[in-house]
Enzyme design. Structure first.
Site, PDB file in Angstrom:
ATOM      1  N   SER A 122     -11.270  39.575  18.975  1.00  0.00           N
ATOM      2  CA  SER A 122     -10.783  38.558  18.053  1.00  0.00           C
ATOM      3  C   SER A 122     -11.805  37.459  17.757  1.00  0.00           C
ATOM      4  CB  SER A 122      -9.479  37.988  18.605  1.00  0.00           C
ATOM      5  OG  SER A 122      -8.880  37.153  17.664  1.00  0.00           O
ATOM      6  N   HIS A 123     -11.454  36.215  18.099  1.00  0.00           N
ATOM      7  CA  HIS A 123     -12.300  35.068  17.778  1.00  0.00           C
ATOM      8  C   HIS A 123     -13.323  34.786  18.874  1.00  0.00           C
ATOM      9  CE1 HIS A 123      -8.837  34.274  20.121  1.00  0.00           C
ATOM     10  NE2 HIS A 123      -9.475  33.256  20.668  1.00  0.00           N
ATOM     11  N   ASP A 286     -10.897  34.678  11.379  1.00  0.00           N
ATOM     12  CA  ASP A 286     -11.621  34.945  12.623  1.00  0.00           C
ATOM     13  C   ASP A 286     -12.263  36.337  12.610  1.00  0.00           C
ATOM     14  OD1 ASP A 286      -9.360  36.533  12.946  1.00  0.00           O
ATOM     15  OD2 ASP A 286      -9.185  36.121  15.087  1.00  0.00           O
ATOM     16  N   ASP A 288     -11.614  39.327  13.754  1.00  0.00           N
ATOM     17  CA  ASP A 288     -10.865  40.527  13.369  1.00  0.00           C
ATOM     18  C   ASP A 288      -9.895  40.264  12.218  1.00  0.00           C
ATOM     19  OD1 ASP A 288      -9.269  38.950  15.067  1.00  0.00           O
ATOM     20  OD2 ASP A 288      -8.064  40.659  15.679  1.00  0.00           O
ATOM     21  N   ASP A 290      -7.267  38.230  11.739  1.00  0.00           N
ATOM     22  CA  ASP A 290      -5.836  37.924  11.811  1.00  0.00           C
ATOM     23  C   ASP A 290      -5.554  36.420  11.854  1.00  0.00           C
ATOM     24  OD1 ASP A 290      -6.827  37.732  14.352  1.00  0.00           O
ATOM     25  OD2 ASP A 290      -5.298  38.976  15.310  1.00  0.00           O
ATOM     26  N   ARG A 291      -6.572  35.612  12.131  1.00  0.00           N
ATOM     27  CA  ARG A 291      -6.354  34.152  12.130  1.00  0.00           C
ATOM     28  C   ARG A 291      -6.870  33.521  10.842  1.00  0.00           C
ATOM     29  NH1 ARG A 291      -7.341  31.572  18.021  1.00  0.00           N
ATOM     30  NH2 ARG A 291      -6.290  33.200  19.195  1.00  0.00           N
ATOM     31  N   LYS A 386      -0.513  39.328  12.620  1.00  0.00           N
ATOM     32  CA  LYS A 386      -0.778  38.153  11.822  1.00  0.00           C
ATOM     33  C   LYS A 386      -1.883  38.519  10.843  1.00  0.00           C
ATOM     34  CE  LYS A 386      -3.514  35.996  15.543  1.00  0.00           C
ATOM     35  NZ  LYS A 386      -3.098  36.495  16.862  1.00  0.00           N
TER      36      LYS A 386
HETATM   37  C1  VG1 Z   1      -4.242  33.294  22.203  1.00  0.00           C
HETATM   38  C2  VG1 Z   1      -3.286  32.459  21.385  1.00  0.00           C
HETATM   39  C3  VG1 Z   1      -2.126  33.303  20.911  1.00  0.00           C
HETATM   40  C4  VG1 Z   1      -2.649  34.523  20.152  1.00  0.00           C
HETATM   41  C5  VG1 Z   1      -3.641  35.279  21.010  1.00  0.00           C
HETATM   42  C6  VG1 Z   1      -4.289  36.428  20.276  1.00  0.00           C
HETATM   43  O1  VG1 Z   1      -3.601  33.744  23.373  1.00  0.00           O
HETATM   44  O2  VG1 Z   1      -2.822  31.367  22.129  1.00  0.00           O
HETATM   45  O3  VG1 Z   1      -1.298  32.520  20.102  1.00  0.00           O
HETATM   46  O4  VG1 Z   1      -1.604  35.384  19.801  1.00  0.00           O
HETATM   47  O5  VG1 Z   1      -4.680  34.405  21.444  1.00  0.00           O
HETATM   48  O6  VG1 Z   1      -4.887  36.004  19.071  1.00  0.00           O
HETATM   49  P1  VG1 Z   1      -3.800  33.027  24.800  1.00  0.00           P
HETATM   50  O7  VG1 Z   1      -3.015  33.854  25.768  1.00  0.00           O
HETATM   51  O8  VG1 Z   1      -5.275  33.010  25.067  1.00  0.00           O
HETATM   52  O9  VG1 Z   1      -3.282  31.647  24.640  1.00  0.00           O
HETATM   53  V1  VG1 Z   1      -6.181  36.861  18.427  1.00  0.00           V
HETATM   54  O10 VG1 Z   1      -6.601  36.255  17.004  1.00  0.00           O
HETATM   55  O11 VG1 Z   1      -7.048  36.947  19.746  1.00  0.00           O
HETATM   56  O12 VG1 Z   1      -5.597  38.469  18.262  1.00  0.00           O
HETATM   57 CO    CO Z   2      -7.920  37.521  15.934  1.00  0.00          CO
END
Ligand code: VG1
Ligand code: CO
Length: 550
Positions: A122-123, A286, A288, A290-291, A386
């Site tokens: 992800s990010h 981000d 991937d 989704d953000r 998302k």
């Molecule tokens: C974080 C965020 C959560 C989100 C997750 C995956 O998780 O708080 O809201 O769904 O990342 O997002 P955590 O457990 O680190 O708080 V992404 O864009 O990584 O798929």
């Molecule tokens: Co992401």
């Protein structure tokens, strides 16, 4: 295994710690690069699925793709060989091994696949010394729910072999169909299904006209997976001027940055959105895809507000939602702005634990249409992830239909509903055991907190969020400790489930006021100090300030 196929059975021993977290298995890239690491995890996913699919894998399709980060290509090639070793009927791979997370969800749904494997952290930054991840998505296109990820984890602990087929001559950079033993491997255009879906939901003709009339925006793809999608849709299909998309080419190291669209890591975009000459609208996604972060001229839209505003305007401004919304869902730590919109619209609001996997069942059951998380995630039932770029198109549609600026849309919203001042503070790199012990300690003292004074108010209630899924009855406990204050403020904290080193404490601060002209940081400052003292962060970890405040 059929004898005429050339499939090897390879002996392995389990790797410790292959337990998926909030969003799949996330580790340092080098950990994933160990011989057999990806193989054991992916075989364990297939083992967990095998009992639950009708027939064998030969009747099923698996989708594979990732966000383009370091080791993406190698991982995709391995997964194709393991899928062929397990005799999947068909494997669909995004050209160049690329698929954004929302596009993956769209492909699974539109092509009736059994599921998909997304390669992404992800990010989190990419590179040999940074992060990598694998996430399994199920038939509805959404992240595997906890029952499935726990089954996968069980299999990772007892695995002793995997199946492998060599796939010589596989060309993943061009569309085309290949055969690898019993499996048909099709390299697909990663943009096609997603773009078609967006064209169904949004009025592209109206948006094209909006750009023609002079609407100007800038989109920062942060060298993640969204670049090609945004360039195709904004510049090719909607006629935005060339150069609207910046950092549009996916890079293995995201250009050396955190592909994380927030005020800290997308500072360059924030700068470009300030001043009279800046474009009307700015956004970023981000790694991937989704953000999303949404900006107007000199205006930052907090994710909780963005969710509320999209929900508020969806029926009037976005073709795909002209029939109205069934309900709204938000993760528990996300601000309560969406609750007020739901109330005004007369529809239910659902409050779930952190992580998109909790929304899938609600959407499948038709209970909610639009969902969001404070972590810059918004989406709807068009897929089961998302969707960063979807949120961007929602905002462009709202600006187009209302004829207002981002700042005006926000003021109008706050005027009507009041404002939730919201900030998240992350304390990163804490020592894992002390952090876990701290939470246990607080959990044990929750009962004694009620009635105490806190940040100039009184604690009305303190609890650890427990969620019972209204659809399948599944219970998720310890999903975040909340202090509800008698002035309507909330402080929530929990440990991150996506980190790859130590522990990250996330503290969510929310204060409601009808006066919307105050400064967010100043409004939540007493809450931030209150929680730092309550948790003794300085004594325990020497921390007086968070690493990230967003
Ligand atoms: C974080 C965020 C959560 C989100 C997750 C995956 O998780 O708080 O809201 O769904 O990342 O997002 P955590 O457990 O680190 O708080 V992404 O864009 O990584 O798929
Ligand atoms: Co992401």
């Amino acid at each position: 295994m059929q004898s005429e196929l050339n499939i090897s059975t390879i002996t392995v021993t389990p790797f410790a710690g292959q337990r998926p977290g909030t969003s799949g298995l996330r580790k340092k890239t080098r950990e994933f690069m160990q011989p057999g690491y990806i193989e054991t995890f992916v075989q364990s996913v297939f083992n967990a699925l095998r009992g639950s699919v009708e027939g064998d894998f030969s009747q099923h399709t698996l989708v594979v793709g990732g966000d383009g980060r370091y080791y993406n290509r190698e991982a995709v090639a391995k997964i194709v060989s393991i899928a062929a070793g397990n005799e999947f009927g068909r494997v669909l791979v995004g050209r160049g091994s690329l698929l954004s997370t929302p596009a993956m969800s769209a492909v699974i749904r539109r092509r009736n696949a059994l599921g998909g494997l997304i390669l992404s952290a992800s990010h989190n930054p990419g590179g040999i010394d940074e992060d990598f991840g694998i996430k399994y998505n199920i038939r509805n296109g959404g992240p595997a729910p906890e029952a499935v990820t726990e089954r996968i984890y069980e299999f990772t602990q007892k695995i002793n072999h995997y199946y492998w087929a060599e796939c010589p001559g596989l060309e993943l950079d061009k569309e085309g169909v290949h055969r690898c033993e019993a499996t048909e491997v099709e390299v697909i255009d990663p943009l096609a299904d997603y773009s078609a879906l967006m064209a169904e939901l949004f009025d592209f003709e109206a948006l094209r006209d909006f750009f023609k009339r002079g609407f100007r925006m800038t989109f920062d793809a942060m060298h993640g997976a969204t670049g090609p999608y945004a360039t195709h849709i904004l510049e090719n299909l909607l006629g935005a001027e060339r150069g609207t998309v910046t950092n549009g080419v996916p890079l293995p190291d995201f250009g050396g940055h955190h592909p994380d669209p927030n005020l800290v890591y997308a500072a360059d975009l924030v700068r470009r959105m300030s001043g009279d000459k800046s474009p009307d609208f700015g956004a970023a996604c981000d790694g991937d895809g989704d953000r999303n972060m949404v900006l107007g001229r000199d205006t930052f839209v907090s994710p909780g507000d963005s969710l509320a505003v999209i929900a508020e305007h969806a029926q009037q401004s976005i073709r795909g939602y002209c029939g109205g919304l069934a309900g709204i869902a938000r993760s528990m730590p996300t601000s309560t702005a969406a609750d007020r919109v739901a109330k005004a619209l007369g529809i239910p609001i659902y409050e779930t634990p952190t992580g998109w996997k909790f929304f899938g069942g609600l959407m499948d059951a038709g209970l909610c249409t639009i969902c969001g998380e404070e972590s810059f995630g918004t989406g709807s039932n068009h897929i089961r992830e998302k969707d960063g770029f979807w949120a961007v198109l929602c905002w462009i549609s709202i600006l187009c239909v209302t004829g207002k600026s981002v700042a005006e849309v926000m003021e109008e919203h706050w005027e009507r509903h009041g404002r939730s001042y919201f900030q998240r503070h992350d304390y990163e790199g804490l020592e894992l055991h002390s952090a876990t012990a701290m939470l246990t300690e607080v959990r044990e003292s929750l009962d004694s907190l009620a009635g105490n004074s806190f940040a100039g108010a009184r604690v009305a209630a303190a609890d650890d969020f427990t969620y019972t899924d209204p659809v399948d009855g599944g219970v998720t406990a310890k999903a975040g400790i909340r202090l509800l204050l008698d002035d309507g403020s909330r402080v929530v904290f929990r440990l991150s489930g996506t980190g790859t080193a130590g522990a990250t404490l996330r503290v969510y601060l929310e204060r409601f006021s009808k006066d919307y002209r105050q400064d967010t940081a100043a409004m939540v400052a007493p809450l931030a100090t209150g929680i730092r003292n309550l948790l003794k962060l300085q004594e325990r970890f020497g921390r007086t300030e968070p690493d990230v405040a967003t």
